[in-house]
Design a protein around this motif. Structure first.
Motif, PDB file in Angstrom:
ATOM      1  N   SER A  96       5.687   3.174   5.498  1.00  0.00           N
ATOM      2  CA  SER A  96       4.533   4.057   5.502  1.00  0.00           C
ATOM      3  C   SER A  96       4.004   4.196   4.076  1.00  0.00           C
ATOM      4  CB  SER A  96       4.896   5.427   6.079  1.00  0.00           C
ATOM      5  OG  SER A  96       5.905   6.061   5.316  1.00  0.00           O
ATOM      6  N   ARG A  97       2.789   4.706   3.955  1.00  0.00           N
ATOM      7  CA  ARG A  97       2.226   4.912   2.623  1.00  0.00           C
ATOM      8  C   ARG A  97       1.387   6.176   2.602  1.00  0.00           C
ATOM      9  NH1 ARG A  97      -1.021  -0.191   1.074  1.00  0.00           N
ATOM     10  NH2 ARG A  97      -1.532   1.066  -0.784  1.00  0.00           N
ATOM     11  N   ASP A  98       1.261   6.740   1.420  1.00  0.00           N
ATOM     12  CA  ASP A  98       0.414   7.898   1.196  1.00  0.00           C
ATOM     13  C   ASP A  98      -0.476   7.554   0.013  1.00  0.00           C
ATOM     14  OD1 ASP A  98      -0.795  10.316   0.606  1.00  0.00           O
ATOM     15  OD2 ASP A  98       1.001  11.503   0.999  1.00  0.00           O
ATOM     16  N   ASN A  99      -1.703   7.143   0.304  1.00  0.00           N
ATOM     17  CA  ASN A  99      -2.595   6.697  -0.761  1.00  0.00           C
ATOM     18  C   ASN A  99      -3.041   7.830  -1.677  1.00  0.00           C
ATOM     19  OD1 ASN A  99      -2.396   4.081   0.122  1.00  0.00           O
ATOM     20  ND2 ASN A  99      -4.431   4.001   1.057  1.00  0.00           N
ATOM     21  N   ALA A 100      -2.992   9.057  -1.185  1.00  0.00           N
ATOM     22  CA  ALA A 100      -3.331  10.201  -2.023  1.00  0.00           C
ATOM     23  C   ALA A 100      -2.265  10.463  -3.073  1.00  0.00           C
ATOM     24  CB  ALA A 100      -3.543  11.443  -1.168  1.00  0.00           C
ATOM     25  N   LYS A 101      -1.026  10.055  -2.789  1.00  0.00           N
ATOM     26  CA  LYS A 101       0.088  10.258  -3.706  1.00  0.00           C
ATOM     27  C   LYS A 101       0.550   8.979  -4.381  1.00  0.00           C
ATOM     28  CE  LYS A 101       1.914  14.303  -1.304  1.00  0.00           C
ATOM     29  NZ  LYS A 101       3.100  14.897  -0.642  1.00  0.00           N
ATOM     30  N   ASN A 102      -0.099   7.865  -4.063  1.00  0.00           N
ATOM     31  CA  ASN A 102       0.275   6.562  -4.628  1.00  0.00           C
ATOM     32  C   ASN A 102       1.743   6.226  -4.369  1.00  0.00           C
ATOM     33  OD1 ASN A 102      -2.343   6.458  -5.560  1.00  0.00           O
ATOM     34  ND2 ASN A 102      -1.815   6.345  -7.730  1.00  0.00           N
ATOM     35  N   THR A 103       2.168   6.423  -3.134  1.00  0.00           N
ATOM     36  CA  THR A 103       3.546   6.134  -2.777  1.00  0.00           C
ATOM     37  C   THR A 103       3.627   5.311  -1.496  1.00  0.00           C
ATOM     38  OG1 THR A 103       3.790   8.210  -1.537  1.00  0.00           O
ATOM     39  CG2 THR A 103       4.441   8.224  -3.860  1.00  0.00           C
ATOM     40  N   VAL A 104       4.676   4.524  -1.412  1.00  0.00           N
ATOM     41  CA  VAL A 104       5.015   3.809  -0.196  1.00  0.00           C
ATOM     42  C   VAL A 104       6.494   4.055   0.076  1.00  0.00           C
ATOM     43  CG1 VAL A 104       5.489   1.642  -1.429  1.00  0.00           C
ATOM     44  CG2 VAL A 104       4.948   1.591   1.017  1.00  0.00           C
TER      45      VAL A 104
END
Length: 123
Positions: A71-79
């Motif tokens: 999964s990824r969270d583009n708002a937090k720049n994390t995968v």
């Protein structure tokens, strides 16, 4: 400078779970497909999972299908990589990688790599 930093590795018993995370900086994160690879001693680097830049599509190696979730969270720049029902054969260094295009399952297609995090699954 582009930096990918993995975290969350450790030692778990077979059947247990771990969640790996990768924090990205120095790049436009939402422009990159992201992947997880792993490498055991003496083995080639192996594709584990990948996720499209928007998160709309995901891809998995047959060996981890049904057990791992990317999964990824583009708002937090994390995968992230959620790993369940772990097996001893999952033991490896796990790497986060960023890909601006081309083949998501192929290491040479990736532009940036993290340093890796160790996952050890014991009997």
């Amino acid at each position: 400078q582009v930096q990918l930093v993995e975290s969350g590795g450790g030692l778990v018993q077979a059947g247990g779970s771990l969640r790996l995370s990768c924090a990205a900086s120095g790049l436009t994160f939402s422009s990159y497909h992201m992947g997880w690879f792993r490498q055991a001693p003496g083995k080639e680097r192996e594709f584990v999972a990948a996720i499209w830049r928007s998160g709309i599509s995901t891809y998995y190696a047959d060996s981890v299908k049904g057990r791992f979730t990317i999964s990824r969270d583009n708002a937090k720049n994390t995968v992230s990589l959620q790993m369940n029902s772990l097996k001893p054969e999952d033991t490896a260094v796990y790497y986060c990688a960023a890909n601006r295009g081309a083949s998501l399952r192929t290491p040479p297609a990736y532009d940036y790599w993290g340093r890796g995090t160790q996952v050890t699954v014991s009997l």
